[in-house]
Motif scaffolding. Structure first.
Motif, mmCIF file in Angstrom:
data_model
loop_
_atom_site.group_PDB
_atom_site.id
_atom_site.type_symbol
_atom_site.label_atom_id
_atom_site.label_comp_id
_atom_site.label_asym_id
_atom_site.label_seq_id
_atom_site.Cartn_x
_atom_site.Cartn_y
_atom_site.Cartn_z
ATOM 1 N N GLY A 105 39.544 46.274 101.780
ATOM 2 C CA GLY A 105 40.518 46.257 100.684
ATOM 3 C C GLY A 105 41.655 47.248 100.849
ATOM 4 N N PRO A 106 41.337 48.552 100.952
ATOM 5 C CA PRO A 106 42.406 49.554 101.080
ATOM 6 C C PRO A 106 43.228 49.363 102.358
ATOM 7 C CG PRO A 106 40.311 50.623 100.553
ATOM 8 C CD PRO A 106 40.007 49.178 100.834
ATOM 9 N N VAL A 107 42.567 48.947 103.431
ATOM 10 C CA VAL A 107 43.284 48.770 104.701
ATOM 11 C C VAL A 107 44.315 47.649 104.561
ATOM 12 C CG1 VAL A 107 43.042 48.167 107.125
ATOM 13 C CG2 VAL A 107 41.339 49.633 106.045
ATOM 14 N N ILE A 108 43.884 46.505 103.989
ATOM 15 C CA ILE A 108 44.807 45.383 103.793
ATOM 16 C C ILE A 108 45.913 45.777 102.813
ATOM 17 C CG2 ILE A 108 44.990 43.056 102.812
ATOM 18 C CD1 ILE A 108 42.230 42.477 103.989
ATOM 19 N N ALA A 109 45.519 46.449 101.722
ATOM 20 C CA ALA A 109 46.512 46.827 100.714
ATOM 21 C C ALA A 109 47.586 47.736 101.294
ATOM 22 C CB ALA A 109 45.818 47.505 99.534
ATOM 23 N N ARG A 110 47.179 48.727 102.102
ATOM 24 C CA ARG A 110 48.178 49.638 102.665
ATOM 25 C C ARG A 110 49.012 48.958 103.752
ATOM 26 N NH1 ARG A 110 50.794 52.529 100.229
ATOM 27 N NH2 ARG A 110 50.976 54.496 101.314
ATOM 28 N N ALA A 111 48.424 47.958 104.429
ATOM 29 C CA ALA A 111 49.196 47.227 105.434
ATOM 30 C C ALA A 111 50.271 46.383 104.744
ATOM 31 C CB ALA A 111 48.281 46.348 106.270
ATOM 32 N N LEU A 112 49.978 45.918 103.524
ATOM 33 C CA LEU A 112 50.930 45.076 102.794
ATOM 34 C C LEU A 112 51.996 45.900 102.078
ATOM 35 C CD1 LEU A 112 48.449 42.544 101.138
ATOM 36 C CD2 LEU A 112 50.120 42.025 102.911
ATOM 37 N N THR A 113 51.739 47.218 101.880
ATOM 38 C CA THR A 113 52.698 48.015 101.099
ATOM 39 C C THR A 113 53.386 49.048 101.979
ATOM 40 O OG1 THR A 113 50.853 49.451 100.446
ATOM 41 C CG2 THR A 113 51.486 47.745 98.900
ATOM 42 N N LYS A 114 53.880 48.584 103.127
ATOM 43 C CA LYS A 114 54.533 49.514 104.052
ATOM 44 C C LYS A 114 55.767 50.164 103.440
ATOM 45 C CE LYS A 114 53.061 48.483 108.641
ATOM 46 N NZ LYS A 114 52.188 47.285 108.459
ATOM 47 N N ASN A 115 56.550 49.376 102.667
ATOM 48 C CA ASN A 115 57.792 49.927 102.111
ATOM 49 C C ASN A 115 57.619 50.396 100.684
ATOM 50 O OD1 ASN A 115 59.010 49.032 104.517
ATOM 51 N ND2 ASN A 115 59.114 46.975 103.621
ATOM 52 N N ASN A 116 56.396 50.297 100.160
ATOM 53 C CA ASN A 116 56.122 50.776 98.810
ATOM 54 C C ASN A 116 57.033 50.180 97.749
ATOM 55 O OD1 ASN A 116 53.876 52.396 98.574
ATOM 56 N ND2 ASN A 116 54.893 54.069 99.649
ATOM 57 N N THR A 117 57.256 48.868 97.792
ATOM 58 C CA THR A 117 58.054 48.255 96.728
ATOM 59 C C THR A 117 57.112 47.657 95.688
ATOM 60 O OG1 THR A 117 58.095 46.125 97.834
ATOM 61 C CG2 THR A 117 59.879 47.651 98.351
ATOM 62 N N ILE A 118 57.654 47.446 94.491
ATOM 63 C CA ILE A 118 56.821 46.854 93.431
ATOM 64 C C ILE A 118 56.362 45.459 93.851
ATOM 65 C CG2 ILE A 118 56.875 45.980 91.057
ATOM 66 C CD1 ILE A 118 58.328 48.406 90.202
ATOM 67 N N GLU A 119 57.239 44.707 94.524
ATOM 68 C CA GLU A 119 56.875 43.341 94.941
ATOM 69 C C GLU A 119 55.667 43.357 95.867
ATOM 70 O OE1 GLU A 119 60.511 43.689 93.244
ATOM 71 O OE2 GLU A 119 60.106 44.528 95.240
ATOM 72 N N GLU A 120 55.641 44.321 96.791
ATOM 73 C CA GLU A 120 54.502 44.392 97.712
ATOM 74 C C GLU A 120 53.215 44.669 96.951
ATOM 75 O OE1 GLU A 120 56.351 46.036 101.910
ATOM 76 O OE2 GLU A 120 55.819 47.480 100.386
ATOM 77 N N TRP A 121 53.274 45.563 95.974
ATOM 78 C CA TRP A 121 52.075 45.872 95.203
ATOM 79 C C TRP A 121 51.640 44.673 94.359
ATOM 80 C CZ3 TRP A 121 48.657 49.762 95.598
ATOM 81 C CH2 TRP A 121 49.033 50.876 96.370
#
Length: 470
Positions: free
Chosen positions: A415-431
Motif C-alpha cells: 500500500g504505502p509503496v504504491i501510494a508513494r510511487a503515485l504521489t511523486k509530485n505531491n498534487t491533490i489529484e495524485e492523492w
C-alpha cells in the motif's frame, strides 16, 4: 456458578496480566507508528523544487516558531519511492512471524516469546537513528527486524489468554489488552510530533524505546505462562481460572489443515481483512505525510490531527461491540447478519468518506473531518469480519487469525509503496487516485464478504466427541 466462587477482580493476577499486556501492545504500536511522524522531520525540505519554494500544496498554517536549539539531527534526501519502501518495510518482517508465532507460543510458552519479541523491536528502535545515518537500506533492514519481533505478539497473546481467561471474562480481558494497541497509536502520533518539535526526531525513538525497556522488566518479573506456574497467585483465583477452563473444548493435536484451507467462509474473512487493511495501513503510514505535504500542517499540529481518526476508531469499535452483542442476545438477530451489517458499515463508510476527503481541496476542517469519519466508521468492522474467526471455528481461532493476518499484512507491504510511487509530485489529484484505489478495494472486499461470509461453527471445526448441540 458451579465450582469455586468468583475470584475478585481487584489485584488479581489475571487483571495484572491484562494491564501488562495492554502496556505491551501500547509499546508495540507506538514503535510501529512513530516513524510515520518522524519521517516528516527526517527529510531535507530545501529541495522541494517541484512546488515554488513552499513545501506544501495548500497554504501552510502559522506554526509557532521552533525552540532554538542546535539541531544536531541529520536530514536525508530520500525520494518519495524510497520513503514508501521505508514505511512499508516493517510489514515485510511482520508477515514472516504470524503463523510461526502461534506455533512457537504453543511450543515454548507465550511469556518469553512475547517478551523477547517486543524486546527485539525495542532494541532495533533504539538503533534507528544510527541506521538512518548509515543509509536508507540499513534503515529498511532495521524496520524489517522490528516487524519480525512484533509479528509474534498477537499469536502469543492469544495463546496466553487460552490459559488465563475464564470464558465469561474473555471479552473483557481481551478488550483491556487490545485497547493498548489503539492507545499506542493515539498517543504516539501527537507525542512524536511534540518530541520532534521540542527536541529532534532521534528522541522519538529513544524515548519510546525507553518505555519498551521498562515494560520488558515488568513483564519478566510479574508474568507467568499459566495460573499453575504463577508463584504469587491466590489459591482461590488459581482454582477459579483452572476449573472454569477444564470444560473448554481442548484443541486436539490434529489440525484439519485441508478443511481450513478450503473453507469458503474463512476466505471471505481473508478478503475482507485484506481490503479493510489496505485503507487502514495506507492511512496509518501516510496520514502524517499527507497532512504535511498537502494540507501544510506543521509537525506539532500534524501528530495531534493524525491521531483523531484513531480515537474515533477506538470509540466506535467498543460501541459497536456492545451493540452487536445486544442485537445477538436481546433481539435474536442471527450472528451472520450482525457480522455482515457491521462489515458493510465498517468498509463502505470509510470508502465513501476517504474519496470525499480527496475532494475537499484546501478546506482543512472538511479534510480532517472526513478522514476522521472515514477511520471511525472502520472501527465498526471490529464486530464484523474481525471476530468472525471465533464464530466459525472457536477451537482453531488462533490459527485462523494467523492465516488471515498473514494475508492482511500484504496491504501494509504494498500500500504505502504504491501510494508513494503515485504521489511523486505531491498534487491533490495524485492523492485522489490513492484514495480511489483504497475505496475500490474496500467495496470489492465488502461485497465478497457479504456474499460468502458465515456465522455458524463449521462442521470441520467440531470434534466428533462434541457433535451434539450447536
Amino acid at each position: 456458578i458451579k465450582g469455586p466462587a468468583l475470584s475478585p477482580v481487584c489485584c488479581s493476577s489475571r487483571y495484572g496480566l491484562a494491564l501488562l499486556s495492554s502496556y505491551g501492545f501500547f509499546v508495540v504500536y507506538s514503535l510501529r507508528v512513530n516513524l510515520s511522524v518522524a519521517m516528516v522531520d527526517m527529510l531535507n525540505n530545501t529541495h522541494h523544487s517541484s512546488i515554488n519554494h513552499s513545501s506544501s500544496v495548500c497554504p501552510a498554517h502559522a506554526s509557532p516558531t521552533r525552540p532554538q536549539h542546535n539541531h544536531t539531527a541529520s536530514v536525508y534526501n530520500w525520494d518519495s519511492e524510497t520513503q514508501g519502501w521505508i514505511l512499508g518495510s516493517f510489514f515485510y518482517g511482520y508477515i514472516l512471524t504470524q503463523i510461526p508465532g502461534g506455533y512457537l507460543a504453543g511450543r515454548y510458552g507465550p511469556k518469553w516469546l512475547m517478551g523477547f519479541g517486543i524486546l527485539g523491536t525495542v532494541v532495533f528502535t533504539l538503533l534507528t537513528p544510527v541506521a538512518a545515518d548509515l543509509g536508507a537500506s540499513y534503515l529498511i533492514a532495521v524496520r524489517v527486524f522490528e516487524g519480525i519481533g512484533e509479528g509474534v505478539t498477537f499469536p502469543a497473546m492469544y495463546t496466553m489468554w487460552a490459559a488465563w481467561a475464564p470464558p465469561l471474562e474473555r471479552s473483557r480481558l481481551l478488550t483491556i489488552s487490545y485497547i493498548g494497541a489503539q492507545l499506542g497509536t493515539v498517543i504516539a502520533l501527537p507525542v512524536s510530533g511534540e518530541i520532534c518539535f521540542y527536541l529532534d526526531w532521534t528522541y522519538v525513538f529513544y524515548i519510546f524505546g525507553a518505555f519498551g525497556l521498562v515494560w520488558f522488566v515488568l513483564w519478566a518479573l510479574f508474568v507467568f505462562n499459566s495460573p499453575n506456574t504463577h508463584p504469587r497467585i491466590s489459591e482461590r483465583e488459581r482454582l477459579y481460572i483452572t476449573s472454569s477452563l477444564k470444560n473448554e473444548l481442548s484443541t486436539s493435536t490434529h489440525i484439519p489443515w485441508g478443511s481450513i484451507v478450503t473453507s469458503i467462509p474463512l476466505w471471505a474473512i481473508v478478503v475482507a481483512h485484506f481490503s479493510y487493511n489496505w485503507t487502514f495501513y495506507t492511512l496509518l503510514t501516510l496520514l502524517p505525510t499527507y497532512m504535511n505535504d498537502i494540507l501544510g500542517f506543521s509537525i506539532q499540529q500534524n501528530g495531534m490531527l493524525s491521531a483523531l481518526p484513531y480515537i474515533g476508531c477506538a470509540v466506535l469499535a467498543v460501541l459497536s461491540g456492545q451493540i452487536a452483542d445486544y442485537l445477538r442476545e436481546s433481539c435474536q438477530c442471527p450472528t451472520v447478519r450482525v457480522r455482515k451489517v457491521a462489515s458493510l458499515v465498517g468498509m463502505i463508510g470509510p470508502a465513501v468518506f476517504l474519496v470525499a476527503a480527496g475532494y475537499t481541496g484546501c478546506n482543512y476542517t472538511m479534510a480532517v473531518t472526513f478522514l476522521t469519519i472515514s477511520s471511525s466508521l472502520g472501527g465498526v468492522s471490529a464486530s464484523g469480519f474481525n471476530i468472525n474467526h471465533l464464530d466459525i471455528a472457536p477451537s482453531y481461532a488462533g490459527i485462523l487469525l494467523g492465516i488471515t493476518n498473514t494475508f492482511a499484512t500484504i496491504p501494509g507491504m504494498v500500500g504505502p509503496v504504491i501510494a508513494r510511487a503515485l504521489t511523486k509530485n505531491n498534487t491533490i489529484e495524485e492523492w485522489q487516485i490513492v484514495f480511489y484505489i483504497a475505496a475500490t478495494i474496500n467495496l470489492l472486499g465488502a461485497s465478497f464478504y457479504t456474499l460468502l461470509g458465515q456465522g455458524k461453527v463449521q462442521p470441520w471445526a467440531v470434534h466428533t466427541s462434541y457433535s451434539h448441540g450447536d
